[in-house]
Design a protein around this motif. Structure first.
Motif, PDB file in Angstrom:
ATOM      1  N   ALA A  41       0.639  -1.084   0.048  1.00 53.92           N
ATOM      2  CA  ALA A  41       0.058   0.118  -0.113  1.00 53.92           C
ATOM      3  C   ALA A  41       0.848   1.151   0.049  1.00 53.92           C
ATOM      4  CB  ALA A  41      -0.940   0.018   1.221  1.00 53.92           C
ATOM      5  N   GLY A  42       2.005   1.303   0.519  1.00 58.24           N
ATOM      6  CA  GLY A  42       2.860   2.394   1.078  1.00 58.24           C
ATOM      7  C   GLY A  42       3.412   2.872  -0.701  1.00 58.24           C
ATOM      8  N   VAL A  43       3.767   1.698  -1.283  1.00 57.17           N
ATOM      9  CA  VAL A  43       4.451   1.994  -2.551  1.00 57.17           C
ATOM     10  C   VAL A  43       3.425   2.353  -3.503  1.00 57.17           C
ATOM     11  CG1 VAL A  43       5.845   1.065  -4.453  1.00 57.17           C
ATOM     12  CG2 VAL A  43       6.202   0.241  -2.113  1.00 57.17           C
ATOM     13  N   ALA A  44       2.430   1.873  -3.631  1.00 60.14           N
ATOM     14  CA  ALA A  44       1.286   2.083  -4.584  1.00 60.14           C
ATOM     15  C   ALA A  44       0.547   3.735  -4.229  1.00 60.14           C
ATOM     16  CB  ALA A  44       0.019   1.300  -4.604  1.00 60.14           C
ATOM     17  N   ALA A  45       0.504   3.908  -3.005  1.00 59.29           N
ATOM     18  CA  ALA A  45       0.055   5.301  -2.556  1.00 59.29           C
ATOM     19  C   ALA A  45       0.990   6.373  -3.010  1.00 59.29           C
ATOM     20  CB  ALA A  45      -0.217   5.541  -1.185  1.00 59.29           C
ATOM     21  N   ALA A  46       2.388   5.939  -2.865  1.00 59.66           N
ATOM     22  CA  ALA A  46       3.518   6.817  -3.062  1.00 59.66           C
ATOM     23  C   ALA A  46       3.650   7.099  -4.576  1.00 59.66           C
ATOM     24  CB  ALA A  46       4.919   6.260  -2.662  1.00 59.66           C
ATOM     25  N   VAL A  47       3.214   6.145  -5.369  1.00 67.02           N
ATOM     26  CA  VAL A  47       3.442   6.247  -7.003  1.00 67.02           C
ATOM     27  C   VAL A  47       2.081   7.342  -7.087  1.00 67.02           C
ATOM     28  CG1 VAL A  47       2.917   5.345  -9.062  1.00 67.02           C
ATOM     29  CG2 VAL A  47       4.362   3.928  -7.508  1.00 67.02           C
ATOM     30  N   ALA A  48       0.931   7.160  -6.545  1.00 63.64           N
ATOM     31  CA  ALA A  48       0.087   8.190  -6.815  1.00 63.64           C
ATOM     32  C   ALA A  48       0.284   9.523  -6.364  1.00 63.64           C
ATOM     33  CB  ALA A  48      -1.322   7.682  -6.207  1.00 63.64           C
ATOM     34  N   SER A  49       1.039   9.693  -5.257  1.00 59.59           N
ATOM     35  CA  SER A  49       1.444  10.942  -4.795  1.00 59.59           C
ATOM     36  C   SER A  49       2.377  11.628  -5.728  1.00 59.59           C
ATOM     37  CB  SER A  49       1.918  10.783  -3.378  1.00 59.59           C
ATOM     38  OG  SER A  49       0.680  10.502  -2.562  1.00 59.59           O
ATOM     39  N   THR A  50       3.385  10.655  -6.091  1.00 61.91           N
ATOM     40  CA  THR A  50       4.524  11.100  -7.070  1.00 61.91           C
ATOM     41  C   THR A  50       3.974  11.606  -8.258  1.00 61.91           C
ATOM     42  OG1 THR A  50       5.916   9.486  -6.202  1.00 61.91           O
ATOM     43  CG2 THR A  50       6.639  10.519  -8.107  1.00 61.91           C
ATOM     44  N   SER A  51       2.897  11.068  -8.829  1.00 59.48           N
ATOM     45  CA  SER A  51       2.199  11.464  -9.970  1.00 59.48           C
ATOM     46  C   SER A  51       1.540  12.840  -9.783  1.00 59.48           C
ATOM     47  CB  SER A  51       1.230  10.437 -10.390  1.00 59.48           C
ATOM     48  OG  SER A  51       1.640   9.015 -10.579  1.00 59.48           O
ATOM     49  N   ARG A  52       0.908  13.104  -8.899  1.00 62.26           N
ATOM     50  CA  ARG A  52       0.667  14.385  -8.552  1.00 62.26           C
ATOM     51  C   ARG A  52       1.578  15.558  -8.337  1.00 62.26           C
ATOM     52  NH1 ARG A  52      -2.621  11.095  -4.619  1.00 62.26           N
ATOM     53  NH2 ARG A  52      -4.845  11.327  -5.268  1.00 62.26           N
ATOM     54  N   GLN A  53       2.727  14.984  -7.777  1.00 64.10           N
ATOM     55  CA  GLN A  53       3.785  16.242  -7.584  1.00 64.10           C
ATOM     56  C   GLN A  53       4.533  16.329  -8.963  1.00 64.10           C
ATOM     57  OE1 GLN A  53       3.951  18.100  -5.016  1.00 64.10           O
ATOM     58  NE2 GLN A  53       2.203  16.600  -3.917  1.00 64.10           N
ATOM     59  N   ILE A  54       4.667  15.273  -9.861  1.00 60.00           N
ATOM     60  CA  ILE A  54       5.113  15.541 -11.127  1.00 60.00           C
ATOM     61  C   ILE A  54       4.287  16.364 -11.929  1.00 60.00           C
ATOM     62  CG2 ILE A  54       5.670  14.198 -13.230  1.00 60.00           C
ATOM     63  CD1 ILE A  54       6.679  11.666 -11.590  1.00 60.00           C
ATOM     64  N   GLY A  55       2.890  16.142 -11.691  1.00 58.24           N
ATOM     65  CA  GLY A  55       2.059  17.082 -12.514  1.00 58.24           C
ATOM     66  C   GLY A  55       2.309  18.417 -12.280  1.00 58.24           C
ATOM     67  N   GLY A  56       2.291  18.783 -10.936  1.00 59.00           N
ATOM     68  CA  GLY A  56       2.473  20.095 -10.082  1.00 59.00           C
ATOM     69  C   GLY A  56       3.510  20.738 -10.655  1.00 59.00           C
ATOM     70  N   THR A  57       4.690  19.856 -10.694  1.00 55.67           N
ATOM     71  CA  THR A  57       6.098  20.306 -11.065  1.00 55.67           C
ATOM     72  C   THR A  57       6.002  20.881 -12.546  1.00 55.67           C
ATOM     73  OG1 THR A  57       7.205  18.911  -9.373  1.00 55.67           O
ATOM     74  CG2 THR A  57       8.493  19.817 -11.314  1.00 55.67           C
ATOM     75  N   LEU A  58       5.562  19.933 -13.340  1.00 55.01           N
ATOM     76  CA  LEU A  58       5.330  20.030 -14.952  1.00 55.01           C
ATOM     77  C   LEU A  58       4.750  21.235 -15.166  1.00 55.01           C
ATOM     78  CD1 LEU A  58       5.714  16.288 -16.245  1.00 55.01           C
ATOM     79  CD2 LEU A  58       7.812  18.263 -15.930  1.00 55.01           C
ATOM     80  N   GLY A  59       3.632  21.110 -14.363  1.00 56.02           N
ATOM     81  CA  GLY A  59       2.593  22.398 -14.834  1.00 56.02           C
ATOM     82  C   GLY A  59       3.244  23.799 -14.456  1.00 56.02           C
ATOM     83  N   VAL A  60       3.798  23.898 -13.473  1.00 54.63           N
ATOM     84  CA  VAL A  60       4.355  25.296 -13.109  1.00 54.63           C
ATOM     85  C   VAL A  60       5.510  25.644 -14.027  1.00 54.63           C
ATOM     86  CG1 VAL A  60       5.680  26.712 -11.336  1.00 54.63           C
ATOM     87  CG2 VAL A  60       3.687  25.449 -10.743  1.00 54.63           C
ATOM     88  N   ALA A  61       6.278  24.533 -14.351  1.00 51.61           N
ATOM     89  CA  ALA A  61       7.557  24.567 -15.160  1.00 51.61           C
ATOM     90  C   ALA A  61       7.004  25.121 -16.724  1.00 51.61           C
ATOM     91  CB  ALA A  61       8.348  23.427 -15.275  1.00 51.61           C
ATOM     92  N   VAL A  62       6.063  24.298 -17.207  1.00 51.47           N
ATOM     93  CA  VAL A  62       5.654  24.639 -18.569  1.00 51.47           C
ATOM     94  C   VAL A  62       4.850  25.803 -18.721  1.00 51.47           C
ATOM     95  CG1 VAL A  62       4.062  23.549 -20.623  1.00 51.47           C
ATOM     96  CG2 VAL A  62       5.753  22.062 -19.184  1.00 51.47           C
ATOM     97  N   ILE A  63       4.006  25.813 -17.922  1.00 47.29           N
ATOM     98  CA  ILE A  63       3.188  27.289 -17.864  1.00 47.29           C
ATOM     99  C   ILE A  63       4.011  28.317 -17.695  1.00 47.29           C
ATOM    100  CG2 ILE A  63       1.127  28.606 -16.988  1.00 47.29           C
ATOM    101  CD1 ILE A  63       0.195  25.957 -18.433  1.00 47.29           C
TER     102      ILE A  63
END
Length: 486
Positions: A390-412
């Motif tokens: 559960a920890g790894v699966a939840a971490a992948v989901a949280s990582t995906s959110r943060q990658i999205g947030g990082t790329l969103g600010v960077a690209v925009i």
């Protein structure tokens, strides 16, 4: 260990939500404070991007390590360490003398934050074992994001206008300390039955991939998209990605178990998380700069303008959790995709900023969409996985959110900076800013369409069958004797 009572489970949920509140509130408050910070620290657009992306970059890089470490040495232990580090980082940020120090201290915050959200979600997953009850708990979890979005602009605006931007980091102190004391008293320790070993090579490749990609995007408008430095960083990111895809399947216990992605719902949740949070971070970045730099509003009044978006997120997140628990993730994902896309189109094609009514409508639609998207992402990511992972699966989901947030600010931010020939050194004219931001709004629209299409494709019956097959394979592997590492 005996099963916790219903009241104890609700208390554990509240404690975990407190950790999410300070992390989410910190990001929301920071967006409102960006113009004040930029003026005080004499920073440009890239500098403001780094105050956000330095945090999300470190967070995204360490989330999976934190999740697997918590499964191995104890979730409560890692959760407590995260609360201490995040609170300490907040104190340091409030004392930062310059932009460079602030970026460094934000990275300290991120190290602590990486130990909070995925570990808290793992605690919730192991506390609420009945699927419908877990979906509702995750709906409450998503509602906390709405609370932070609603309170963040108002709290941040009041603090920035009355005390100064440094005070926005003080909000984390009482909540962080209270969560720490309650965790010590009420949260039971838990860990995976067979802990996974560390994967330092995989961790290094993740840091190289995210760091080089983000740096290239943020600095490209100034250095040039075809400059040697930008191309070198892009090539390094490509090599790191290729290395991950080649190295991780060869490990007995990889940092990123690529078999997770054989599940269509899990893969879809990952793509949707990246798209939705890229849209959110870009939306907040553009809106804050427009309201304060173009309309000339102070931080408090800018927060009030964004309140409709936050209110809809707050109201829709628990409803989304209930829908996921009773009818599955498809309907919430379709509503989210349609609403987020419609909001983006209003700004991209119809210049919603030009009229107060369309501006508020754009905020309402985006808040509606984002309110529905969070619960199906989280529930889908952890629902089909063995509880031991559960920890790894939840971490992948949280990582995906943060990658999205990082790329969103960077690209925009990069697209906006490229569109404004003189940057944001001064307050640009309304028409100049609207024209320069139009391509960025089309990117946000594309993110909404991605949520819609991927959500429709990965929430059907065939997708659920891939999730069941993946879960059986993972459970079978967990039952086998530990293989020798290659």
């Amino acid at each position: 260990m005996p099963e916790p009572t219903h009241r104890r489970r609700l208390l554990i949920l509240a404690i975990c939500c407190m950790s999410l509140l300070i992390v989410s509130l910190d990001n929301t408050v920071l967006n409102v404070a960006l113009p004040s910070m930029r003026a005080d620290l004499r920073a440009d657009v890239a500098g403001m991007q780094w105050t956000i992306d330095a945090y999300t970059l470190v967070l995204a890089s360490l989330l999976m390590l934190a999740g697997s470490t918590a499964d191995r040495i104890g979730r409560r232990k890692v959760f407590k360490a995260g609360l201490v580090l995040f609170t300490l980082g907040s104190v340091l940020c409030s004392l930062a003398p310059n932009l460079e120090s602030l970026v460094a201290f934000r990275m300290v915050q991120a190290v602590g934050g990486s130990m909070l959200n995925p570990v808290a979600m793992s605690i919730i997953t192991n506390t609420f074992t009945e699927p419908r009850e877990r979906a509702r708990a995750i709906g409450v979890w998503g509602g906390v994001v709405g609370i932070s979005m609603a309170a963040g602009p108002l709290v941040g605006g009041l603090l920035v206008d009355s005390v100064g931007w440094r005070s926005i980091f003080w909000v984390n102190l009482p909540v962080g300390l209270a969560a720490l004391l309650l965790t010590v008293r009420y949260v039971p320790e838990s860990r995976a039955p067979r802990p996974r070993r560390p994967d330092p090579v995989g961790q290094l490749l993740v840091v190289l991939l995210l760091g080089s990609l983000t740096y290239a995007i943020i600095e490209a408008p100034a250095a040039g998209w075809s400059s040697p430095g930008t191309l070198l960083l892009a090539g390094l990111a490509a090599l790191a990605l290729a290395g991950l895809l080649r190295y991780e399947p060869r490990r007995a216990e990889p940092l990123i178990d690529l078999r997770f992605f054989r599940s269509a719902p899990f893969s879809g949740a990952t793509v949707i998380a990246v798209s939705a949070f890229a849209a959110l971070s870009g939306f907040l970045f553009l809106s804050t700069l427009y309201l304060q730099d173009v309309r000339g509003l102070d931080a408090l009044h800018a927060g009030l303008w964004m309140l409709p978006m936050a209110a809809l997120t707050f109201l829709c997140a628990p409803l989304s959790g209930r829908l996921v628990g009773s009818r599955g993730p498809r309907l919430p994902l379709l509503v989210a995709g349609v609403a987020m896309s419609a909001s983006g189109v209003l700004f991209a094609a119809f210049d919603a900023e030009a009229d107060n009514v369309t501006l508020v409508l754009g905020y309402v639609l985006f808040g509606l969409g984002f309110g529905f998207v969070n619960a199906p992402i989280t529930n889908t990511a952890v629902a089909g996985m063995p509880r031991a992972q559960a920890g790894v699966a939840a971490a992948v989901a949280s990582t995906s959110r943060q990658i999205g947030g990082t790329l969103g600010v960077a690209v925009i931010g990069a697209v906006l900076a490229s569109g404004l020939a003189s940057g944001l050194a001064g307050a640009p004219a309304d028409g100049d800013f609207v024209a320069a931001s139009r391509p960025a709004w089309w990117i946000i629209t594309g993110c909404g369409l991605c949520v819609l299409v991927v959500g429709a494709l990965t929430s059907g019956g065939w997708a659920r069958s891939t999730a069941l097959r993946t879960a059986r394979r993972l459970e079978h592997t967990e039952e086998q004797p530990e293989p020798a590492a290659r």
